[in-house]
Design a protein around this motif. Structure first.
Motif, PDB file in Angstrom:
ATOM      1  N   GLY A  47      -6.164  10.649   7.177  1.00 13.82           N
ATOM      2  CA  GLY A  47      -5.412  11.896   7.120  1.00 13.82           C
ATOM      3  C   GLY A  47      -6.221  13.004   6.486  1.00 13.82           C
ATOM      4  O   GLY A  47      -7.356  13.284   6.875  1.00 13.82           O
ATOM      5  N   THR A  48      -5.649  13.647   5.473  1.00  6.98           N
ATOM      6  CA  THR A  48      -6.344  14.749   4.807  1.00  6.98           C
ATOM      7  C   THR A  48      -7.604  14.287   4.089  1.00  6.98           C
ATOM      8  O   THR A  48      -8.488  15.101   3.819  1.00  6.98           O
ATOM      9  CB  THR A  48      -5.418  15.419   3.784  1.00  6.98           C
ATOM     10  N   ALA A  49      -7.724  13.003   3.776  1.00  6.77           N
ATOM     11  CA  ALA A  49      -8.947  12.508   3.144  1.00  6.77           C
ATOM     12  C   ALA A  49     -10.131  12.590   4.085  1.00  6.77           C
ATOM     13  O   ALA A  49     -11.284  12.505   3.645  1.00  6.77           O
ATOM     14  CB  ALA A  49      -8.761  11.066   2.665  1.00  6.77           C
ATOM     15  N   GLY A  50      -9.882  12.790   5.397  1.00  8.84           N
ATOM     16  CA  GLY A  50     -10.984  12.993   6.324  1.00  8.84           C
ATOM     17  C   GLY A  50     -11.824  14.193   5.947  1.00  8.84           C
ATOM     18  O   GLY A  50     -13.047  14.172   6.094  1.00  8.84           O
ATOM     19  N   HIS A  79      -1.631   7.310   3.549  1.00 10.42           N
ATOM     20  CA  HIS A  79      -1.360   5.949   4.017  1.00 10.42           C
ATOM     21  C   HIS A  79      -0.462   6.055   5.230  1.00 10.42           C
ATOM     22  O   HIS A  79       0.620   6.653   5.168  1.00 10.42           O
ATOM     23  CB  HIS A  79      -0.675   5.124   2.929  1.00 10.42           C
ATOM     24  N   PHE A  80      -0.930   5.498   6.346  1.00  7.91           N
ATOM     25  CA  PHE A  80      -0.176   5.588   7.586  1.00  7.91           C
ATOM     26  C   PHE A  80       0.280   4.214   8.059  1.00  7.91           C
ATOM     27  O   PHE A  80      -0.502   3.263   8.087  1.00  7.91           O
ATOM     28  CB  PHE A  80      -1.035   6.185   8.704  1.00  7.91           C
ATOM     29  N   THR A  81       1.537   4.128   8.447  1.00  6.06           N
ATOM     30  CA  THR A  81       1.993   3.040   9.300  1.00  6.06           C
ATOM     31  C   THR A  81       1.983   3.569  10.733  1.00  6.06           C
ATOM     32  O   THR A  81       1.855   4.786  10.953  1.00  6.06           O
ATOM     33  CB  THR A  81       3.408   2.602   8.929  1.00  6.06           C
ATOM     34  N   CYS A 116       0.837  -1.204   0.000  1.00  5.97           N
ATOM     35  CA  CYS A 116       0.000   0.000   0.000  1.00  5.97           C
ATOM     36  C   CYS A 116       0.872   1.253   0.000  1.00  5.97           C
ATOM     37  O   CYS A 116       1.922   1.312   0.643  1.00  5.97           O
ATOM     38  CB  CYS A 116      -0.901  -0.012   1.231  1.00  5.97           C
ATOM     39  N   SER A 117       0.425   2.284  -0.729  1.00 13.00           N
ATOM     40  CA  SER A 117       1.124   3.572  -0.759  1.00 13.00           C
ATOM     41  C   SER A 117       0.108   4.683  -0.927  1.00 13.00           C
ATOM     42  O   SER A 117      -1.004   4.467  -1.434  1.00 13.00           O
ATOM     43  CB  SER A 117       2.131   3.631  -1.915  1.00 13.00           C
ATOM     44  N   THR A 118       0.477   5.873  -0.509  1.00 11.87           N
ATOM     45  CA  THR A 118      -0.413   7.026  -0.674  1.00 11.87           C
ATOM     46  C   THR A 118      -0.713   7.270  -2.145  1.00 11.87           C
ATOM     47  O   THR A 118      -1.866   7.470  -2.530  1.00 11.87           O
ATOM     48  CB  THR A 118       0.215   8.274  -0.043  1.00 11.87           C
ATOM     49  N   ALA A 119       0.311   7.244  -2.988  1.00 10.59           N
ATOM     50  CA  ALA A 119       0.099   7.492  -4.418  1.00 10.59           C
ATOM     51  C   ALA A 119      -0.808   6.421  -5.025  1.00 10.59           C
ATOM     52  O   ALA A 119      -1.676   6.727  -5.861  1.00 10.59           O
ATOM     53  CB  ALA A 119       1.438   7.526  -5.149  1.00 10.59           C
ATOM     54  N   GLY A 120      -0.629   5.172  -4.613  1.00 15.84           N
ATOM     55  CA  GLY A 120      -1.467   4.103  -5.138  1.00 15.84           C
ATOM     56  C   GLY A 120      -2.920   4.266  -4.742  1.00 15.84           C
ATOM     57  O   GLY A 120      -3.836   4.047  -5.553  1.00 15.84           O
ATOM     58  N   ALA A 163      -4.413  16.974  -1.734  1.00 15.35           N
ATOM     59  CA  ALA A 163      -4.167  17.208  -0.307  1.00 15.35           C
ATOM     60  C   ALA A 163      -3.637  15.918   0.301  1.00 15.35           C
ATOM     61  O   ALA A 163      -4.249  14.855   0.132  1.00 15.35           O
ATOM     62  CB  ALA A 163      -5.435  17.643   0.399  1.00 15.35           C
ATOM     63  N   SER A 164      -2.497  15.998   0.985  1.00 14.37           N
ATOM     64  CA  SER A 164      -1.916  14.810   1.607  1.00 14.37           C
ATOM     65  C   SER A 164      -0.838  15.211   2.593  1.00 14.37           C
ATOM     66  O   SER A 164      -0.104  16.180   2.364  1.00 14.37           O
ATOM     67  CB  SER A 164      -1.313  13.884   0.545  1.00 14.37           C
ATOM     68  N   PHE A 165      -0.742  14.460   3.695  1.00 18.89           N
ATOM     69  CA  PHE A 165       0.371  14.604   4.620  1.00 18.89           C
ATOM     70  C   PHE A 165       1.514  13.654   4.277  1.00 18.89           C
ATOM     71  O   PHE A 165       2.664  13.897   4.661  1.00 18.89           O
ATOM     72  CB  PHE A 165      -0.079  14.300   6.058  1.00 18.89           C
ATOM     73  N   THR A 166       1.212  12.544   3.598  1.00 15.02           N
ATOM     74  CA  THR A 166       2.198  11.470   3.453  1.00 15.02           C
ATOM     75  C   THR A 166       2.645  11.215   2.023  1.00 15.02           C
ATOM     76  O   THR A 166       3.392  10.269   1.791  1.00 15.02           O
ATOM     77  CB  THR A 166       1.624  10.158   4.034  1.00 15.02           C
ATOM     78  N   LEU A 167       2.221  12.031   1.079  1.00 12.80           N
ATOM     79  CA  LEU A 167       2.680  11.852  -0.298  1.00 12.80           C
ATOM     80  C   LEU A 167       4.167  12.174  -0.423  1.00 12.80           C
ATOM     81  O   LEU A 167       4.835  11.715  -1.343  1.00 12.80           O
ATOM     82  CB  LEU A 167       1.865  12.731  -1.241  1.00 12.80           C
TER      83      LEU A 167
END
Length: 385
Positions: free
Chosen positions: A326-329, A114-116, A25-29, A55-59
């Motif tokens: 994350g930002t998708a909230g 995507h968070f670990t 899994c990845s943010t971009a994916g 919008a993203s914190f982890t991209l």
């Protein structure tokens, strides 16, 4: 329905909210999956997209322009926003202006993270300079302690009890049962809510938004055909109280009367509502700020309108059941209200698309030393060309 004038939201896409994503899994994916879903729903090819908002914190270390390149997009308009729960409406407002100005014809807005366990812990420790320098060294990491104090204050002022917050959580879980993308869909009882372990009194585990990985997307067109969703009014406040308020009102309270005047409709005209629900107290605060509820009668409002689900609030389960990616909230509510107005909500569809007319969405985000620094709202209307 009236004839659509100007831009419109024509489709939405959303990934499942993943509590335990696999190693690939990845943010971009996730963002690519949400965008692909939204474009297929609109019957569009990537080559037709000439605008992208992200919008993203982890991209990171990539940005919006890197994502566009990886997706094969050639753009006339590109924007990135990192204001957390307020990002989605920020992007929507700017994209709307770009479409009206002829800067693009088809814009995709996407939010996701995507968070670990490790990178989420790092995010809350170093969320901003104030958290990094003042709160984290005291062991006050993340928003739970801050919003526990705010909830205590709201209970003392309004007479709300834990049972009232529980009624909101139970109602949102009932909505989530019909959302296949929600992280939590199993039935929730008030007894289960009250029995959940306390995290930061009076907040229990089920008062705290669950962290997930996922992404949400919207497709906007300058000249939509068929049913689309139009932005009829929006506003925002940033640093409204300079972090000196008690947190029981957001910046929405300051602009809500003017927002409704510009929209030409009021709270009583809304067929579907989404308020940013990182904690039950904040959902109720924003419902007061918008004029749906009176702070002097919040327990009665919860019993009459929320517990009965007679007011359709957070009809995909909200973040408390669907999860916060994350930002998708911030994009989650915007996607859900658009989906309802487009008539694409499946088993939780409130009514047919030709009878559902208006919705309102709020955004709230960026905790500093105290509470959210950013608050915005958008009033939407279903129209047909």
């Amino acid at each position: 329905m009236s004839v659509a004038r100007g831009p419109g939201i024509v489709s939405v896409g959303e990934t499942p909210s993943l509590r335990h994503p696999d190693a690939a899994c990845s943010t971009a994916g996730l963002m690519a999956e949400a965008i692909g879903c939204a474009l297929r729903s609109a019957g569009l090819a990537p080559a037709e997209v000439d605008g992208l908002g992200v919008a993203s914190f982890t991209l990171r270390p990539d940005r919006a322009i890197d994502l566009a390149w990886r997706l094969g997009l050639r753009l006339n308009w590109c924007m990135q926003d990192e204001m957390g729960g307020a990002s989605a409406i920020n992007l929507l407002r700017q994209a709307w202006l770009a479409l009206e100005a002829g800067q693009a014809d088809t814009i995709v807005l996407v939010s996701g993270d995507h968070f670990t366990g490790a990178n989420f812990a790092g995010l809350v420790r170093g969320y901003n300079r104030s958290a990094q320098d003042y709160l984290s060294p005291l062991g006050c990491e993340g928003p739970n302690p801050l919003f526990a104090m705010l909830t205590q204050r709201q209970m003392a002022r309004t007479g709300l009890r834990r049972e009232d917050y529980g009624a909101l959580c139970v109602a949102q879980r009932q909505w989530a049962a019909d959302n296949p993308n929600a992280a939590y869909r199993q039935p929730l009882t008030l007894a289960q809510y009250l029995d959940a372990p306390l995290v930061a009194p009076p907040l229990g585990r089920l008062d705290c938004v669950p962290v997930v990985s996922g992404a949400s997307a919207l497709v906007l067109r300058a000249r939509p055909q068929g049913i689309s969703v139009r932005l009829i009014a929006s506003d925002g406040r940033y640093n409204a109280d300079q972090q000196e308020g008690d947190g029981l009102q957001t910046g929405i309270a300051e602009f809500a009367p003017a927002l409704w005047r510009r929209a030409g409709v009021g709270p009583e005209d809304m067929d579907v509502v989404s308020v940013y629900d990182d904690y039950p107290a904040m959902a109720l605060a924003q419902l007061c700020d918008l004029g749906f509820a009176d702070a002097d009668d919040l327990p009665g409002f919860v019993a009459r309108r929320i517990a009965t689900r007679s007011l359709p609030v957070n009809t995909a389960g909200g973040q408390l059941s669907a999860g916060q990616a994350g930002t998708a909230g911030g994009m989650h509510g915007l996607v859900e209200v658009s989906r309802q107005l487009l008539g694409q909500a499946g088993g939780r569809q409130l009514r047919g698309p030709r009878s559902l007319r208006h919705g309102v969405v709020t955004g709230y985000g960026m905790v500093q030393l105290r509470y959210g620094m950013c608050a915005n709202a958008a009033v939407l209307a279903a129209e047909e060309a």
